[in-house]
Design a protein around this motif. Structure first.
Motif, mmCIF file in Angstrom:
data_model
loop_
_atom_site.group_PDB
_atom_site.id
_atom_site.type_symbol
_atom_site.label_atom_id
_atom_site.label_comp_id
_atom_site.label_asym_id
_atom_site.label_seq_id
_atom_site.Cartn_x
_atom_site.Cartn_y
_atom_site.Cartn_z
ATOM 1 N N PHE A 123 0.848 -1.195 0.000
ATOM 2 C CA PHE A 123 0.000 0.000 0.000
ATOM 3 C C PHE A 123 0.881 1.242 0.000
ATOM 4 O O PHE A 123 1.928 1.272 0.649
ATOM 5 C CB PHE A 123 -0.927 0.013 1.230
ATOM 6 N N LEU A 124 0.435 2.280 -0.696
ATOM 7 C CA LEU A 124 1.162 3.538 -0.729
ATOM 8 C C LEU A 124 1.148 4.195 0.650
ATOM 9 O O LEU A 124 0.214 3.982 1.431
ATOM 10 C CB LEU A 124 0.542 4.480 -1.761
ATOM 11 N N PRO A 125 2.175 5.014 0.959
ATOM 12 C CA PRO A 125 2.247 5.642 2.287
ATOM 13 C C PRO A 125 0.992 6.413 2.676
ATOM 14 O O PRO A 125 0.608 6.414 3.839
ATOM 15 C CB PRO A 125 3.464 6.568 2.169
ATOM 16 N N ASN A 126 0.354 7.079 1.704
ATOM 17 C CA ASN A 126 -0.831 7.863 2.043
ATOM 18 C C ASN A 126 -2.110 7.044 2.041
ATOM 19 O O ASN A 126 -3.209 7.592 2.119
ATOM 20 C CB ASN A 126 -0.967 9.048 1.080
ATOM 21 N N LYS A 127 -1.981 5.702 1.967
ATOM 22 C CA LYS A 127 -3.141 4.815 2.007
ATOM 23 C C LYS A 127 -3.033 3.775 3.122
ATOM 24 O O LYS A 127 -3.933 2.950 3.294
ATOM 25 C CB LYS A 127 -3.290 4.075 0.663
ATOM 26 N N ARG A 128 -1.937 3.801 3.877
ATOM 27 C CA ARG A 128 -1.675 2.718 4.809
ATOM 28 C C ARG A 128 -2.425 2.851 6.136
ATOM 29 O O ARG A 128 -2.622 1.860 6.838
ATOM 30 C CB ARG A 128 -0.165 2.645 5.103
ATOM 31 N N GLY A 129 -2.806 4.077 6.510
ATOM 32 C CA GLY A 129 -3.425 4.274 7.814
ATOM 33 C C GLY A 129 -4.651 3.408 8.015
ATOM 34 O O GLY A 129 -4.848 2.827 9.086
ATOM 35 N N ARG A 130 -5.495 3.307 6.977
ATOM 36 C CA ARG A 130 -6.705 2.478 7.088
ATOM 37 C C ARG A 130 -6.343 1.022 7.348
ATOM 38 O O ARG A 130 -6.973 0.357 8.170
ATOM 39 C CB ARG A 130 -7.527 2.596 5.799
ATOM 40 N N VAL A 131 -5.319 0.529 6.656
ATOM 41 C CA VAL A 131 -4.929 -0.871 6.816
ATOM 42 C C VAL A 131 -4.349 -1.105 8.206
ATOM 43 O O VAL A 131 -4.639 -2.121 8.850
ATOM 44 C CB VAL A 131 -3.903 -1.277 5.733
ATOM 45 N N TYR A 132 -3.531 -0.176 8.680
ATOM 46 C CA TYR A 132 -3.015 -0.306 10.041
ATOM 47 C C TYR A 132 -4.155 -0.228 11.056
ATOM 48 O O TYR A 132 -4.055 -0.797 12.149
ATOM 49 C CB TYR A 132 -1.975 0.772 10.334
ATOM 50 N N GLY A 133 -5.220 0.464 10.706
ATOM 51 C CA GLY A 133 -6.383 0.493 11.583
ATOM 52 C C GLY A 133 -6.983 -0.892 11.759
ATOM 53 O O GLY A 133 -7.379 -1.286 12.855
ATOM 54 N N TYR A 134 -7.034 -1.664 10.662
ATOM 55 C CA TYR A 134 -7.559 -3.024 10.755
ATOM 56 C C TYR A 134 -6.618 -3.933 11.541
ATOM 57 O O TYR A 134 -7.057 -4.718 12.391
ATOM 58 C CB TYR A 134 -7.780 -3.605 9.357
ATOM 59 N N THR A 135 -5.315 -3.859 11.257
ATOM 60 C CA THR A 135 -4.394 -4.744 11.957
ATOM 61 C C THR A 135 -4.248 -4.347 13.427
ATOM 62 O O THR A 135 -3.947 -5.197 14.269
ATOM 63 C CB THR A 135 -3.006 -4.747 11.288
ATOM 64 N N ALA A 136 -4.480 -3.067 13.733
ATOM 65 C CA ALA A 136 -4.470 -2.657 15.138
ATOM 66 C C ALA A 136 -5.550 -3.384 15.913
ATOM 67 O O ALA A 136 -5.404 -3.670 17.111
ATOM 68 C CB ALA A 136 -4.675 -1.144 15.249
ATOM 69 N N VAL A 137 -6.666 -3.710 15.229
ATOM 70 C CA VAL A 137 -7.718 -4.505 15.852
ATOM 71 C C VAL A 137 -7.134 -5.846 16.284
ATOM 72 O O VAL A 137 -7.382 -6.336 17.390
ATOM 73 C CB VAL A 137 -8.890 -4.724 14.875
ATOM 74 N N GLY A 138 -6.350 -6.462 15.402
ATOM 75 C CA GLY A 138 -5.769 -7.755 15.720
ATOM 76 C C GLY A 138 -4.774 -7.684 16.860
ATOM 77 O O GLY A 138 -4.800 -8.519 17.768
ATOM 78 N N TYR A 139 -3.892 -6.683 16.837
ATOM 79 C CA TYR A 139 -2.860 -6.587 17.861
ATOM 80 C C TYR A 139 -3.431 -6.293 19.243
ATOM 81 O O TYR A 139 -3.051 -6.902 20.237
ATOM 82 C CB TYR A 139 -1.864 -5.475 17.512
ATOM 83 N N ASN A 140 -4.350 -5.352 19.317
ATOM 84 C CA ASN A 140 -4.711 -4.787 20.602
ATOM 85 C C ASN A 140 -6.031 -5.312 21.155
ATOM 86 O O ASN A 140 -6.128 -5.577 22.349
ATOM 87 C CB ASN A 140 -4.746 -3.263 20.475
ATOM 88 N N ALA A 141 -7.034 -5.494 20.303
ATOM 89 C CA ALA A 141 -8.250 -6.137 20.772
ATOM 90 C C ALA A 141 -7.997 -7.616 21.022
ATOM 91 O O ALA A 141 -8.625 -8.234 21.880
ATOM 92 C CB ALA A 141 -9.374 -5.953 19.759
ATOM 93 N N GLY A 142 -7.042 -8.192 20.277
ATOM 94 C CA GLY A 142 -6.745 -9.613 20.432
ATOM 95 C C GLY A 142 -6.298 -9.960 21.839
ATOM 96 O O GLY A 142 -6.660 -11.017 22.370
ATOM 97 N N ALA A 143 -5.500 -9.090 22.466
ATOM 98 C CA ALA A 143 -5.029 -9.365 23.822
ATOM 99 C C ALA A 143 -6.191 -9.449 24.807
ATOM 100 O O ALA A 143 -6.234 -10.328 25.672
ATOM 101 C CB ALA A 143 -4.047 -8.280 24.262
#
Length: 474
Positions: A123-143
Motif C-alpha cells: 500500500f502507498l504511504p498515504n493509504k496505509r493508515g486504514r490498513v493499520y487500523g484493521y491490523t491494530a484490531v488484531g494486535y490490541n483487541a486480540g489481547a
C-alpha cells in the motif's frame, strides 16, 4: 471481495492469533496448574516465556524478512505458530507446555515482525493508515479477546482447546497468505549475528530479572542480572557502530518522526497494558469478581476501539499521525483519571466509562502511530522498522507485568498480589483497603508513562503523507 481486502484478512487473522495467545492462558492458569499437577510460580511462565520470545525475536526476524522475502517468513511464521499450538494442546506436563510455547512465540515473532512491512510493500504511504487500523484490531483487541476466550473455552470445553482452536484458523490464514500476499523483493544484505546475539542476551537478562523482581522481590542476583543486561545494551550500541550491516542502523534515529513514533509506541504499551492488569486485579481481588466477569467489564472498550480503528486510520492518512496519535494517548491518560475514582465499594460503571474512553484513545493511537513508523522508514529497512516497533511494544508488555504486580503489592504481600494477578486469590476486609493504595499508585505511574508517550508523539513534528517512499541519508 477484492485482492486488497483479502490481503487485509490474511494479515488480520495472523496477527489476531498471536495477540490472542499473549493473554488467553491467563484465565486458564489455575486449571492448567491443577491438571498438570504443578505450581503457579512455574505455570506463570506459560505466559511470560511467550512474551519474552516475541520481544527478543521480532527485530531479528524482521531483518530476516528483508533478506529472504517477507512473504516467506510471514507464512512460515503462521505455520510454526500453528504447529506449536497443536503441540501445546497435547502437552503431557508443564515443561513440555512451556517448551512448546517457545515454538508458538517464534512463529508469532515471525508474523509480527513482518506484518507491518508487508503493508508497506503493498500500500502507498498515504493509504496505509486504514490498513493499520484493521491490523491494530488484531494486535490490541486480540489481547483482551484472549482473556474472554480463555475463560469461555476453559470453562465449557477444556484448557487444551485454547491452543487447538488455533489449528484450523492457522490453516485458513496460511491459505489466504499464500494466495493474496505479494512477494517482496529481497534486499541484498546479511544478518548481524554479533548484534543479534548481544541484543537477544540483553533482552533476556533484563526481562528475566524484571519478572523475578515482580514475583520474588529485589535480590542481589536479580540486580546483577539487570545490570548485566544494561551493559549488554551498551555493548550492542557499540557493535552497531562498527559492523558493516548493523541490525539496528543508528542512522534511522536521525529521522525524527520515525524515532519518536517508535518510542511513543513503547511508552504506550508499558503504561496502557499495566492499567489493564491493574484493573483486572482490582475487579478480581477487591470486588471478588471472577476473571471471566472482570474481562467482560473491559470488553466494551475494546469493541469500541475495534470499530473506530479503521476510521481513525483514514483520518491519519489525511492529516498525518501527530494529532490523532497524541490525542489518543491523552485520552488513555484521561481514562486513568476516571479509573482512579474506583474505591472498595464504588460503582462498576466507572470501569465501563473508563474502558470506553481508553478504547477510543487506542483506536486513534495505534493506526496513526504504526502508519507513521512505516511511512517514514527507509524502504530497505521496512522489516527492521516493523520488527523493532513490535519489539518495543512487547518489551513494554513485559514491563507492564512488572509494574502492575510490583507497585500494586505495596499494600499487601507480594505473593498475595501475584495470586490476585493470576486469578486465584481474593482479598477481604482491611486488606482490600490496603491493596487499593497500591492500585492507585500503579495507576498514577501508568498515567505518567502515557503522558511521556504523548509528549514524544506531539514532539515528532508535522508529518506529510506522500505517495512515494523515502530513503535515508548515510
Amino acid at each position: 471481495m477484492d485482492a486488497s481486502f483479502k490481503l487485509i484478512i490474511s494479515l488480520l487473522l495472523a496477527v489476531l492469533m498471536g495477540a490472542v495467545d499473549s493473554t488467553i492462558v491467563l484465565l486458564a492458569l489455575p486449571t492448567i496448574t491443577d491438571s498438570l499437577k504443578t505450581q503457579l510460580s512455574l505455570s506463570i511462565w506459560i505466559i511470560l516465556i511467550y512474551l519474552l520470545v516475541i520481544a527478543v525475536g521480532t527485530t531479528q526476524l524482521g531483518r530476516l524478512g528483508d533478506i529472504l522475502a517477507r512473504k516467506n517468513i510471514f507464512i512460515s511464521g503462521i505455520a510454526i505458530f500453528t504447529i506449536g499450538s497443536a503441540l501445546c494442546g497435547a502437552s503431557a506436563d508443564i515443561i513440555e507446555l512451556i517448551s512448546f510455547r517457545v515454538i508458538q512465540g517464534i512463529g508469532t515473532a515471525m508474523v509480527q515482525s513482518n506484518s507491518g512491512a508487508i503493508i508497506a510493500d503493498n500500500f502507498l504511504p498515504n493509504k496505509r493508515g486504514r490498513v493499520y487500523g484493521y491490523t491494530a484490531v488484531g494486535y490490541n483487541a486480540g489481547a483482551m479477546l484472549g482473556i474472554v476466550l480463555g475463560g469461555v473455552i476453559t470453562t465449557f470445553i477444556g484448557w487444551r482447546y485454547i491452543f487447538y482452536i488455533n489449528v484450523p484458523i492457522g490453516i485458513f490464514a496460511i491459505y489466504y497468505a499464500i494466495k493474496f500476499i505479494n512477494r517482496s523483493t529481497p534486499v541484498r544484505n546479511k544478518l548481524d549475528l554479533p548484534g543479534m546475539s548481544t541484543l537477544g542476551a540483553a533482552l533476556i537478562s533484563i526481562s528475566y530479572a524484571g519478572v523475578n523482581i515482580s514475583t520474588s522481590g529485589i535480590t542481589t542476583f536479580n540486580l546483577a542480572l539487570m545490570g548485566f543486561g544494561a551493559l549488554l545494551i551498551l555493548l550492542f550500541i557499540y557493535i552497531e557502530t562498527k559492523v558493516a550491516k548493523p541490525l539496528l542502523p543508528l542512522k534511522v534515529f536521525r529521522i525524527k518522526i520515525l524515532s519518536y513514533s517508535l518510542f511513543a509506541s513503547f511508552f504506550q504499551s508499558l503504561g496502557f497494558l499495566a492499567v489493564v492488569f491493574i484493573i483486572i486485579m482490582y475487579l478480581q481481588g477487591v470486588r471478588g469478581l471472577s476473571p471471566f466477569d472482570s474481562a467482560l467489564l473491559l470488553l466494551p472498550g475494546y469493541v469500541i476501539g475495534s470499530m473506530l480503528g479503521p476510521y481513525f486510520g483514514r483520518l491519519a492518512d489525511r492529516i498525518g499521525s501527530r494529532i490523532p496519535a497524541t490525542v489518543g494517548l491523552l485520552m488513555m491518560a484521561g481514562a486513568i483519571i476516571v479509573y482512579s475514582l474506583i474505591t472498595v465499594n464504588s460503582t462498576l460503571y466507572i470501569v465501563l466509562i473508563a474502558s470506553g474512553i481508553s478504547g477510543t484513545g487506542s483506536s486513534m493511537f495505534f493506526p496513526a502511530n504504526n502508519s507513521a513508523v512505516m511511512a517514514n522508514s527507509p524502504k530497505e529497512l521496512y522489516g527492521m522498522s516493523s520488527g523493532f516497533l513490535r519489539t518495543l511494544a512487547n518489551i513494554g508488555m513485559l514491563g507492564s507485568f512488572v509494574i502492575s504486580v510490583s507497585i500494586a503489592s505495596l499494600g499487601v504481600p507480594r505473593s498475595v498480589a501475584f495470586e490476585v494477578f493470576a486469578g486465584v486469590g481474593k482479598l477481604v476486609g482491611g486488606v482490600s483497603t490496603s491493596f487499593m493504595s497500591g492500585i492507585h499508585y500503579s495507576l498514577y505511574v501508568s498515567m505518567a508513562i502515557l503522558l511521556l508517550g504523548a509528549f514524544l508523539s506531539f514532539s515528532r513534528g508535522k508529518e506529510e503523507r506522500r505517495s512515494s517512499d523515502i530513503t535515508v541519508k548515510s
